[in-house]
Design a protein around this motif. Structure first.
Motif, PDB file in Angstrom:
ATOM      1  N   ASP A 204       0.812  -1.213   0.000  1.00  0.00           N
ATOM      2  CA  ASP A 204       0.000   0.000   0.000  1.00  0.00           C
ATOM      3  C   ASP A 204       0.849   1.269   0.000  1.00  0.00           C
ATOM      4  OD1 ASP A 204      -2.567  -1.043  -0.061  1.00  0.00           O
ATOM      5  OD2 ASP A 204      -2.712  -1.229   2.111  1.00  0.00           O
ATOM      6  N   VAL A 205       2.157   1.122   0.224  1.00  0.00           N
ATOM      7  CA  VAL A 205       3.019   2.291   0.421  1.00  0.00           C
ATOM      8  C   VAL A 205       4.067   2.357  -0.688  1.00  0.00           C
ATOM      9  CG1 VAL A 205       4.554   3.492   2.008  1.00  0.00           C
ATOM     10  CG2 VAL A 205       2.692   2.074   2.904  1.00  0.00           C
ATOM     11  N   PHE A 206       4.044   3.455  -1.461  1.00  0.00           N
ATOM     12  CA  PHE A 206       5.038   3.626  -2.521  1.00  0.00           C
ATOM     13  C   PHE A 206       6.318   4.246  -1.971  1.00  0.00           C
ATOM     14  CE2 PHE A 206       7.063   5.617  -6.163  1.00  0.00           C
ATOM     15  CZ  PHE A 206       6.930   4.650  -7.152  1.00  0.00           C
ATOM     16  N   TYR A 207       6.172   5.300  -1.170  1.00  0.00           N
ATOM     17  CA  TYR A 207       7.329   5.945  -0.552  1.00  0.00           C
ATOM     18  C   TYR A 207       7.425   5.483   0.892  1.00  0.00           C
ATOM     19  CZ  TYR A 207       7.038   8.980  -4.634  1.00  0.00           C
ATOM     20  OH  TYR A 207       6.988   9.460  -5.913  1.00  0.00           O
ATOM     21  N   ASN A 208       8.386   4.620   1.160  1.00  0.00           N
ATOM     22  CA  ASN A 208       8.493   4.004   2.479  1.00  0.00           C
ATOM     23  C   ASN A 208       9.928   4.139   2.965  1.00  0.00           C
ATOM     24  OD1 ASN A 208       8.270   2.405   4.761  1.00  0.00           O
ATOM     25  ND2 ASN A 208       6.973   0.894   3.766  1.00  0.00           N
ATOM     26  N   GLU A 209      10.121   4.827   4.082  1.00  0.00           N
ATOM     27  CA  GLU A 209      11.461   5.007   4.630  1.00  0.00           C
ATOM     28  C   GLU A 209      11.478   4.614   6.102  1.00  0.00           C
ATOM     29  OE1 GLU A 209      12.804   8.981   3.939  1.00  0.00           O
ATOM     30  OE2 GLU A 209      12.436   8.883   1.778  1.00  0.00           O
ATOM     31  N   PRO A 210      12.411   3.770   6.502  1.00  0.00           N
ATOM     32  CA  PRO A 210      13.383   3.089   5.648  1.00  0.00           C
ATOM     33  C   PRO A 210      12.722   2.011   4.798  1.00  0.00           C
ATOM     34  CG  PRO A 210      13.541   2.240   7.871  1.00  0.00           C
ATOM     35  CD  PRO A 210      12.564   3.382   7.920  1.00  0.00           C
ATOM     36  N   SER A 211      13.332   1.663   3.697  1.00  0.00           N
ATOM     37  CA  SER A 211      12.742   0.688   2.782  1.00  0.00           C
ATOM     38  C   SER A 211      12.719  -0.707   3.400  1.00  0.00           C
ATOM     39  CB  SER A 211      13.536   0.644   1.483  1.00  0.00           C
ATOM     40  OG  SER A 211      13.062  -0.408   0.660  1.00  0.00           O
ATOM     41  N   PRO A 212      11.554  -1.379   3.331  1.00  0.00           N
ATOM     42  CA  PRO A 212      11.480  -2.754   3.809  1.00  0.00           C
ATOM     43  C   PRO A 212      11.874  -3.769   2.743  1.00  0.00           C
ATOM     44  CG  PRO A 212       9.318  -2.046   3.118  1.00  0.00           C
ATOM     45  CD  PRO A 212      10.238  -0.875   2.882  1.00  0.00           C
ATOM     46  N   LEU A 213      12.212  -3.297   1.538  1.00  0.00           N
ATOM     47  CA  LEU A 213      12.414  -4.207   0.407  1.00  0.00           C
ATOM     48  C   LEU A 213      13.561  -5.203   0.595  1.00  0.00           C
ATOM     49  CD1 LEU A 213      11.697  -1.841  -2.607  1.00  0.00           C
ATOM     50  CD2 LEU A 213      10.169  -3.487  -1.494  1.00  0.00           C
ATOM     51  N   PRO A 214      14.680  -4.832   1.233  1.00  0.00           N
ATOM     52  CA  PRO A 214      15.727  -5.849   1.423  1.00  0.00           C
ATOM     53  C   PRO A 214      15.245  -7.061   2.206  1.00  0.00           C
ATOM     54  CG  PRO A 214      16.644  -3.661   1.745  1.00  0.00           C
ATOM     55  CD  PRO A 214      15.156  -3.486   1.635  1.00  0.00           C
ATOM     56  N   GLN A 215      14.373  -6.846   3.189  1.00  0.00           N
ATOM     57  CA  GLN A 215      13.873  -7.974   3.976  1.00  0.00           C
ATOM     58  C   GLN A 215      12.934  -8.850   3.141  1.00  0.00           C
ATOM     59  OE1 GLN A 215      16.338  -7.639   6.379  1.00  0.00           O
ATOM     60  NE2 GLN A 215      14.760  -8.869   7.415  1.00  0.00           N
ATOM     61  N   TRP A 216      12.105  -8.222   2.308  1.00  0.00           N
ATOM     62  CA  TRP A 216      11.234  -9.001   1.431  1.00  0.00           C
ATOM     63  C   TRP A 216      12.061  -9.788   0.418  1.00  0.00           C
ATOM     64  CZ3 TRP A 216       6.438 -10.035   2.622  1.00  0.00           C
ATOM     65  CH2 TRP A 216       5.709  -9.133   3.396  1.00  0.00           C
ATOM     66  N   ALA A 217      13.107  -9.166  -0.114  1.00  0.00           N
ATOM     67  CA  ALA A 217      13.977  -9.866  -1.057  1.00  0.00           C
ATOM     68  C   ALA A 217      14.641 -11.067  -0.376  1.00  0.00           C
ATOM     69  CB  ALA A 217      15.034  -8.907  -1.598  1.00  0.00           C
ATOM     70  N   LYS A 218      15.017 -10.892   0.879  1.00  0.00           N
ATOM     71  CA  LYS A 218      15.638 -11.988   1.630  1.00  0.00           C
ATOM     72  C   LYS A 218      14.691 -13.177   1.751  1.00  0.00           C
ATOM     73  CE  LYS A 218      17.916 -12.889   6.081  1.00  0.00           C
ATOM     74  NZ  LYS A 218      18.290 -12.297   7.403  1.00  0.00           N
ATOM     75  N   MET A 219      13.377 -12.896   1.752  1.00  0.00           N
ATOM     76  CA  MET A 219      12.379 -13.962   1.856  1.00  0.00           C
ATOM     77  C   MET A 219      11.961 -14.523   0.491  1.00  0.00           C
ATOM     78  SD  MET A 219      11.936 -14.570   5.016  1.00  0.00           S
ATOM     79  CE  MET A 219      10.456 -15.589   4.959  1.00  0.00           C
ATOM     80  N   GLY A 220      12.678 -14.138  -0.551  1.00  0.00           N
ATOM     81  CA  GLY A 220      12.435 -14.735  -1.866  1.00  0.00           C
ATOM     82  C   GLY A 220      11.485 -13.975  -2.760  1.00  0.00           C
ATOM     83  N   VAL A 221      11.025 -12.788  -2.333  1.00  0.00           N
ATOM     84  CA  VAL A 221      10.153 -11.989  -3.194  1.00  0.00           C
ATOM     85  C   VAL A 221      10.963 -11.477  -4.384  1.00  0.00           C
ATOM     86  CG1 VAL A 221       8.916  -9.787  -3.328  1.00  0.00           C
ATOM     87  CG2 VAL A 221       8.505 -11.346  -1.417  1.00  0.00           C
ATOM     88  N   LEU A 222      10.375 -11.573  -5.578  1.00  0.00           N
ATOM     89  CA  LEU A 222      11.075 -11.175  -6.797  1.00  0.00           C
ATOM     90  C   LEU A 222      10.897  -9.701  -7.117  1.00  0.00           C
ATOM     91  CD1 LEU A 222      10.255 -14.185  -9.178  1.00  0.00           C
ATOM     92  CD2 LEU A 222      12.145 -13.920  -7.551  1.00  0.00           C
TER      93      LEU A 222
END
Length: 234
Positions: free
Chosen positions: A158-176
């Motif tokens: 739901d969030v486009f601008y998110n600081e700090p970015s949670p994306l590294p953790q999602w990537a760690k869980m296999g999200v592409l």
């Protein structure tokens, strides 16, 4: 009968609908891929068209940005217009190390930080997944067309601008890749007993600072369009 968001009459919309987020991408597809395309909706600038592809009726309509928006449009298509299948053809941000600009990803499932599933009053956490029949067909179609694809988990946020970015953790869980619509579409399809699949093109890689232009996103991501159209007609 028209809805508050769609001027189409019953019968104007095909059983299979391609849904880009950008309504101008819907217009591009209608003008460059469909035969005898007729515009059935311009309400709120959310263009919708029905035409044929290899003789098979297909509709294409914008969904807008975010789960609330695709939630409204896909709900009305499934429930008010008797649509059976929706294939989202959108853009996404690549987050896995092996995902690059312009790669195509088939969304096998969609993680989410949204509360969209609360409406179903489930005693647990719902896992939104694609129609396996559509996923399998799209994968086979991509192979036949010679288009490389990745298959795996998306993050619908739901969030486009998110600081700090949670994306590294999602990537760690296999999200592409991350985007903003797939989970709601998958839940609407499940609740309606219909089919859905999300096919996305990587328009940016936020963790690497890479991106494409708005014009490229609108007109040049034709591989996912071809996969979706061929899948719709299989």
């Amino acid at each position: 009968m028209a809805t508050p968001h769609n001027a189409a009459a019953k019968g104007d919309i095909a059983k299979t609908v391609l849904m880009p987020g950008d309504p101008l991408r819907a217009k591009f597809i209608a003008e460059h891929f469909l035969e005898n395309a007729v515009c059935y909706n311009t309400v709120r600038g959310m263009y919708g068209y029905t035409g044929t592809y290899h003789g098979v009726p297909v509709s294409v309509q914008g969904s807008g940005m975010g789960m609330p928006s695709i939630g409204i449009y896909s709900y009305e298509l499934f429930h008010e217009y008797d649509v059976d299948r929706i294939l989202r053809i959108g853009t996404a941000g690549g987050v896995a190390d092996h995902i690059h600009l312009r790669d195509v990803v088939l969304g096998q499932a969609a993680c989410t930080d949204s509360n969209y599933a609360a409406q179903y009053h489930l005693a647990g956490t719902y896992a939104p997944i694609a129609s396996f029949a559509l996923l399998e067909q799209a994968y086979q179609t991509a192979g036949r067309l010679g288009i490389p694809v990745h298959v795996g988990n998306l993050l619908s946020t739901d969030v486009f601008y998110n600081e700090p970015s949670p994306l590294p953790q999602w990537a760690k869980m296999g999200v592409l890749a991350t985007e903003m619509e797939s989970a709601a579409l998958y839940m609407n399809a499940a609740a309606a007993g219909k089919e859905a699949l999300c096919i996305v093109t990587v328009s940016d890689c936020p963790l690497r600072g890479e991106s494409t232009t708005a014009e490229e996103r609108q007109t040049s991501f034709t591989d996912m369009m071809r996969i979706a159209l061929e899948t719709a007609c299989a």
